[in-house]
Write a protein that holds these residues in place. Structure first.
Motif, PDB file in Angstrom:
ATOM      1  N   GLY A  68      42.781  29.846  29.299  1.00 14.38           N
ATOM      2  CA  GLY A  68      43.591  29.614  28.666  1.00 14.38           C
ATOM      3  C   GLY A  68      43.793  31.136  27.808  1.00 14.38           C
ATOM      4  O   GLY A  68      45.252  30.892  27.208  1.00 14.38           O
ATOM      5  N   SER A  69      43.140  32.410  28.022  1.00 18.07           N
ATOM      6  CA  SER A  69      43.133  33.236  27.185  1.00 18.07           C
ATOM      7  C   SER A  69      44.680  34.114  27.408  1.00 18.07           C
ATOM      8  O   SER A  69      45.021  33.911  28.056  1.00 18.07           O
ATOM      9  N   PRO A  70      45.356  35.161  25.844  1.00 18.92           N
ATOM     10  CA  PRO A  70      46.414  35.649  25.966  1.00 18.92           C
ATOM     11  C   PRO A  70      46.338  36.529  27.633  1.00 18.92           C
ATOM     12  O   PRO A  70      44.987  37.123  27.805  1.00 18.92           O
ATOM     13  N   LEU A  71      47.350  37.607  27.731  1.00 18.97           N
ATOM     14  CA  LEU A  71      46.734  37.601  29.117  1.00 18.97           C
ATOM     15  C   LEU A  71      45.852  39.437  29.174  1.00 18.97           C
ATOM     16  O   LEU A  71      46.081  38.772  29.914  1.00 18.97           O
ATOM     17  N   ASP A  72      45.898  39.871  27.905  1.00 23.71           N
ATOM     18  CA  ASP A  72      45.490  41.405  28.246  1.00 23.71           C
ATOM     19  C   ASP A  72      43.772  40.500  28.010  1.00 23.71           C
ATOM     20  O   ASP A  72      42.973  41.498  27.607  1.00 23.71           O
ATOM     21  N   GLU A  73      43.432  39.324  27.939  1.00 23.83           N
ATOM     22  CA  GLU A  73      42.524  38.894  27.440  1.00 23.83           C
ATOM     23  C   GLU A  73      41.594  38.386  28.884  1.00 23.83           C
ATOM     24  O   GLU A  73      40.037  37.225  28.481  1.00 23.83           O
ATOM     25  N   ILE A  74      42.495  38.276  29.371  1.00 22.36           N
ATOM     26  CA  ILE A  74      41.764  36.058  30.661  1.00 22.36           C
ATOM     27  C   ILE A  74      40.699  36.739  31.041  1.00 22.36           C
ATOM     28  O   ILE A  74      40.439  38.228  31.389  1.00 22.36           O
ATOM     29  N   ARG A  75      39.626  35.446  30.942  1.00 23.35           N
ATOM     30  CA  ARG A  75      38.623  35.756  31.350  1.00 23.35           C
ATOM     31  C   ARG A  75      38.525  34.823  32.750  1.00 23.35           C
ATOM     32  O   ARG A  75      39.452  33.838  33.055  1.00 23.35           O
ATOM     33  N   SER A  76      38.216  35.404  34.320  1.00 23.49           N
ATOM     34  CA  SER A  76      38.435  35.282  35.427  1.00 23.49           C
ATOM     35  C   SER A  76      37.199  35.589  36.486  1.00 23.49           C
ATOM     36  O   SER A  76      36.742  36.118  36.708  1.00 23.49           O
ATOM     37  N   ILE A  77      37.306  34.632  37.393  1.00 18.49           N
ATOM     38  CA  ILE A  77      36.673  34.280  38.745  1.00 18.49           C
ATOM     39  C   ILE A  77      37.585  34.174  40.379  1.00 18.49           C
ATOM     40  O   ILE A  77      38.712  33.471  39.951  1.00 18.49           O
ATOM     41  N   HIS A  78      37.485  34.897  40.628  1.00 16.17           N
ATOM     42  CA  HIS A  78      37.871  34.768  41.988  1.00 16.17           C
ATOM     43  C   HIS A  78      36.727  34.546  43.472  1.00 16.17           C
ATOM     44  O   HIS A  78      36.478  35.787  43.344  1.00 16.17           O
ATOM     45  N   ALA A  79      37.252  34.288  43.857  1.00 15.88           N
ATOM     46  CA  ALA A  79      36.365  34.802  45.947  1.00 15.88           C
ATOM     47  C   ALA A  79      37.334  33.366  46.624  1.00 15.88           C
ATOM     48  O   ALA A  79      38.365  32.956  47.073  1.00 15.88           O
ATOM     49  N   GLY A  80      37.067  33.967  48.128  1.00 14.36           N
ATOM     50  CA  GLY A  80      37.578  34.499  49.028  1.00 14.36           C
ATOM     51  C   GLY A  80      37.968  35.535  50.294  1.00 14.36           C
ATOM     52  O   GLY A  80      36.573  35.559  50.676  1.00 14.36           O
ATOM     53  N   TRP A  81      38.145  35.816  50.361  1.00 14.46           N
ATOM     54  CA  TRP A  81      38.373  36.834  52.057  1.00 14.46           C
ATOM     55  C   TRP A  81      39.961  37.903  51.025  1.00 14.46           C
ATOM     56  O   TRP A  81      40.771  37.517  51.162  1.00 14.46           O
ATOM     57  N   VAL A  82      39.719  39.589  51.402  1.00 10.89           N
ATOM     58  CA  VAL A  82      40.059  40.180  51.328  1.00 10.89           C
ATOM     59  C   VAL A  82      39.680  41.565  52.739  1.00 10.89           C
ATOM     60  O   VAL A  82      38.779  41.385  52.953  1.00 10.89           O
ATOM     61  N   VAL A  83      41.618  41.834  52.611  1.00 11.57           N
ATOM     62  CA  VAL A  83      40.959  43.239  54.068  1.00 11.57           C
ATOM     63  C   VAL A  83      42.463  43.997  53.164  1.00 11.57           C
ATOM     64  O   VAL A  83      42.601  44.451  51.931  1.00 11.57           O
ATOM     65  N   SER A  84      40.611  44.871  52.990  1.00 13.33           N
ATOM     66  CA  SER A  84      40.761  46.173  52.328  1.00 13.33           C
ATOM     67  C   SER A  84      39.512  47.272  52.729  1.00 13.33           C
ATOM     68  O   SER A  84      38.733  47.450  52.625  1.00 13.33           O
ATOM     69  N   ASN A  85      40.983  48.391  53.433  1.00 10.03           N
ATOM     70  CA  ASN A  85      39.825  49.882  53.797  1.00 10.03           C
ATOM     71  C   ASN A  85      39.776  50.550  52.669  1.00 10.03           C
ATOM     72  O   ASN A  85      38.166  51.125  52.531  1.00 10.03           O
ATOM     73  N   GLY A  86      40.430  49.876  51.068  1.00  4.89           N
ATOM     74  CA  GLY A  86      39.835  50.997  50.048  1.00  4.89           C
ATOM     75  C   GLY A  86      37.936  50.342  49.521  1.00  4.89           C
ATOM     76  O   GLY A  86      37.390  50.969  49.106  1.00  4.89           O
ATOM     77  N   LEU A  87      37.901  49.635  49.702  1.00  8.32           N
ATOM     78  CA  LEU A  87      36.952  48.780  48.819  1.00  8.32           C
ATOM     79  C   LEU A  87      35.798  48.820  50.838  1.00  8.32           C
ATOM     80  O   LEU A  87      34.782  48.688  49.997  1.00  8.32           O
ATOM     81  N   TYR A  88      35.897  48.610  51.634  1.00  8.94           N
ATOM     82  CA  TYR A  88      35.344  48.217  52.668  1.00  8.94           C
ATOM     83  C   TYR A  88      35.241  49.425  53.356  1.00  8.94           C
ATOM     84  O   TYR A  88      34.190  49.287  54.939  1.00  8.94           O
ATOM     85  N   ASN A  89      36.375  49.748  53.912  1.00 12.66           N
ATOM     86  CA  ASN A  89      35.988  50.886  55.405  1.00 12.66           C
ATOM     87  C   ASN A  89      36.893  50.718  56.358  1.00 12.66           C
ATOM     88  O   ASN A  89      35.672  50.632  57.142  1.00 12.66           O
ATOM     89  N   ASN A  90      36.885  49.719  56.566  1.00 16.76           N
ATOM     90  CA  ASN A  90      37.331  48.990  57.578  1.00 16.76           C
ATOM     91  C   ASN A  90      38.720  47.890  57.501  1.00 16.76           C
ATOM     92  O   ASN A  90      39.098  47.558  56.030  1.00 16.76           O
ATOM     93  N   PHE A  91      39.164  47.553  58.496  1.00 16.87           N
ATOM     94  CA  PHE A  91      40.135  46.271  58.394  1.00 16.87           C
ATOM     95  C   PHE A  91      40.271  45.645  58.390  1.00 16.87           C
ATOM     96  O   PHE A  91      41.241  44.510  59.377  1.00 16.87           O
ATOM     97  N   LEU A  92      38.687  45.261  58.066  1.00 21.47           N
ATOM     98  CA  LEU A  92      38.862  43.436  58.682  1.00 21.47           C
ATOM     99  C   LEU A  92      38.913  42.184  57.217  1.00 21.47           C
ATOM    100  O   LEU A  92      38.343  43.196  56.196  1.00 21.47           O
ATOM    101  N   PRO A  93      38.580  40.998  57.666  1.00 25.68           N
ATOM    102  CA  PRO A  93      38.566  40.379  55.622  1.00 25.68           C
ATOM    103  C   PRO A  93      37.257  40.287  55.769  1.00 25.68           C
ATOM    104  O   PRO A  93      36.194  40.832  56.341  1.00 25.68           O
ATOM    105  N   HIS A  94      36.612  40.298  54.217  1.00 31.83           N
ATOM    106  CA  HIS A  94      36.151  40.252  53.886  1.00 31.83           C
ATOM    107  C   HIS A  94      35.654  39.767  53.136  1.00 31.83           C
ATOM    108  O   HIS A  94      36.232  38.763  52.397  1.00 31.83           O
ATOM    109  N   LEU A  95      34.562  38.574  52.661  1.00 29.33           N
ATOM    110  CA  LEU A  95      33.970  37.490  52.069  1.00 29.33           C
ATOM    111  C   LEU A  95      33.819  38.391  50.558  1.00 29.33           C
ATOM    112  O   LEU A  95      33.468  39.449  50.238  1.00 29.33           O
TER     113      LEU A  95
END
Length: 405
Positions: A196-223
């Motif tokens: 619940g920190s102020p916006l510019d100090e947020i601590r967070s974790i996220h997990a799931g699937w992402v489609v991102s050619n920039g990160l993974y060099n393909n157009f598949l979903p990735h863990l």
């Protein structure tokens, strides 16, 4: 170059990717000779000596590196960290009433059992991967339910946000799709934990699937995973692109491709994600599947403020990123949830539960204050649906994107 300098260089490059300072659509990124040399040195730091390499079938190579010498331990706060091979206790088993009726649980992992004993798989990073990542900012930055909201020029989202008080984990069934993106756009379905920190100090974790050619060099979903201790101003990144996340599974690495994906009005595929605060050692663990396979963890030492102990806000839903390229990307199945776009047509997230300190849990709809937040309702939708098979509570989400989001 000393350890401190290497660490600062690493986070400089990661912060470039987070803040989106590179511009898409302009061809190759221009580097000075000094920057080029520093990137080469950085690659030597990230790509540890490998006992074995494994191709994942999607154009990615994973190096089997000594578990005690993986990139996580280049973080100054983890130099004397004692590796944990599993949490001190696991959350209690959560069985869906009719999970199999949702479709097929995606059983993923590297072939032939993955890496040898004593080693873990770390995605091998090439120079072009780092350059692409410079134009793929982290989804963790500013898409929270705070009054200021996200930067509308870059992000849109359709999320359920729940103010929990004190949560020690989050769990959900995530329907897997392959939304269409262009260039370095991103599209994801995520479980998100915030303090619940102020916006510019947020601590967070996220997990799931992402489609991102920039990160993974393909157009598949990735863990895909990410973390930050300061709203990604100076800390955090995706997967293991910077020191932090400790990989322990020998055959299920973060960043692995997910295939097959769900088919519109056809076969559905899903995965079960749990992020759990170990009450014994206080680390945040990533668990996969109904059998709670232990992928790895974010050590407590990475975080300060309340997030070292618990999360204040849990979110589930879809996020898209766009850096000026139109049309905006699809989210989920690419279809808006509506009366005729229900389960098997729109993306779903079900089995959403809030975990407590000793592993107990409650469904997210069990009296907890919640909001459905949508930044562009004409392009992306999300709302509660009670008819997803086997789920007492689920949300349907997604949308086609387009030119007017």
């Amino acid at each position: 170059m000393g350890l401190k300098e290497m660490f600062l260089l690493l986070f400089l490059l990661i912060s470039l990717s987070i803040n989106g300072n590179a511009v898409e659509g302009r061809g190759s990124i221009s580097l000075s000779k000094e920057e080029d040399l520093e990137i080469e040195r950085l690659l030597e730091i990230i790509n540890k000596p490998a006992v074995k390499t494994i191709e994942d079938g999607h154009g990615q190579t994973f190096s089997c590196v000594d578990i005690d010498k993986q990139p996580a331990f280049d973080h100054p706060l983890l130099m004397n960290h004692k590796i944990q091979m599993g949490p001190g206790s696991l959350p209690k088993v959560i069985k869906d009433k009719k999970a199999s009726s949702l479709g097929m649980s995606l059983n993923i992992g590297l072939k032939n059992g993955g890496c040898p004993l004593g080693t873990v798989p770390i995605r091998r990073i090439k120079k072009e991967d780092l350059l692409r990542a410079k134009s793929s900012p982290n989804f963790g930055k500013r898409y929270h339910s705070n009054a200021q909201g996200p930067d509308p020029a870059n992000f849109h989202f359709a999320l359920q946000s729940t103010l929990t008080g004190k949560a020690y984990g989050s769990r959900a069934v995530l329907n897997i799709w392959q939304p269409k993106i262009i260039g370095n756009q991103n599209s994801a379905s995520l479980v998100i934990l915030l303090d619940g920190s102020p916006l510019d100090e947020i601590r967070s974790i996220h997990a799931g699937w992402v489609v991102s050619n920039g990160l993974y060099n393909n157009f598949l979903p990735h863990l895909s995973t990410a973390w930050t201790n300061d709203d990604h101003r100076k800390t955090g990144c995706y997967d293991v692109l910077c020191p932090g996340f400790v990989q322990v599974s020998r055959d299920l690495p973060v960043g692995i491709g997910l295939s097959p994906s769900s088919i519109y009005n056809g076969t559905q595929y899903y995965m079960i994600i749990t992020v759990y605060k170990d009450p014994v050692n206080q680390d945040w663990w990533l668990l996969y599947g109904d059998d709670r396979k232990q992928v790895g963890y974010w050590p407590k030492a990475l975080f300060n403020s309340t997030f070292a102990d618990h999360a204040d806000i849990l979110q589930w839903g879809g996020i898209v990123y766009n850096a000026g390229i139109k049309p905006w990307p699809e989210m989920g199945s690419g279809h808006m949830p509506s009366d005729d776009q229900q389960y098997r047509k729109a993306c779903y997230i079900g089995g959403m539960r809030i975990l407590f300190k000793q592993g107990d849990s409650i469904p997210v709809n069990d009296g907890t204050p919640s909001d459905m937040i949508r930044s562009s309702p004409s392009c992306y939708g999300a709302w509660v649906d009670q008819v997803v098979p086997g789920e007492d509570y689920a949300i349907l989400l997604g949308g086609p994107g387009g030119n007017n989001c």
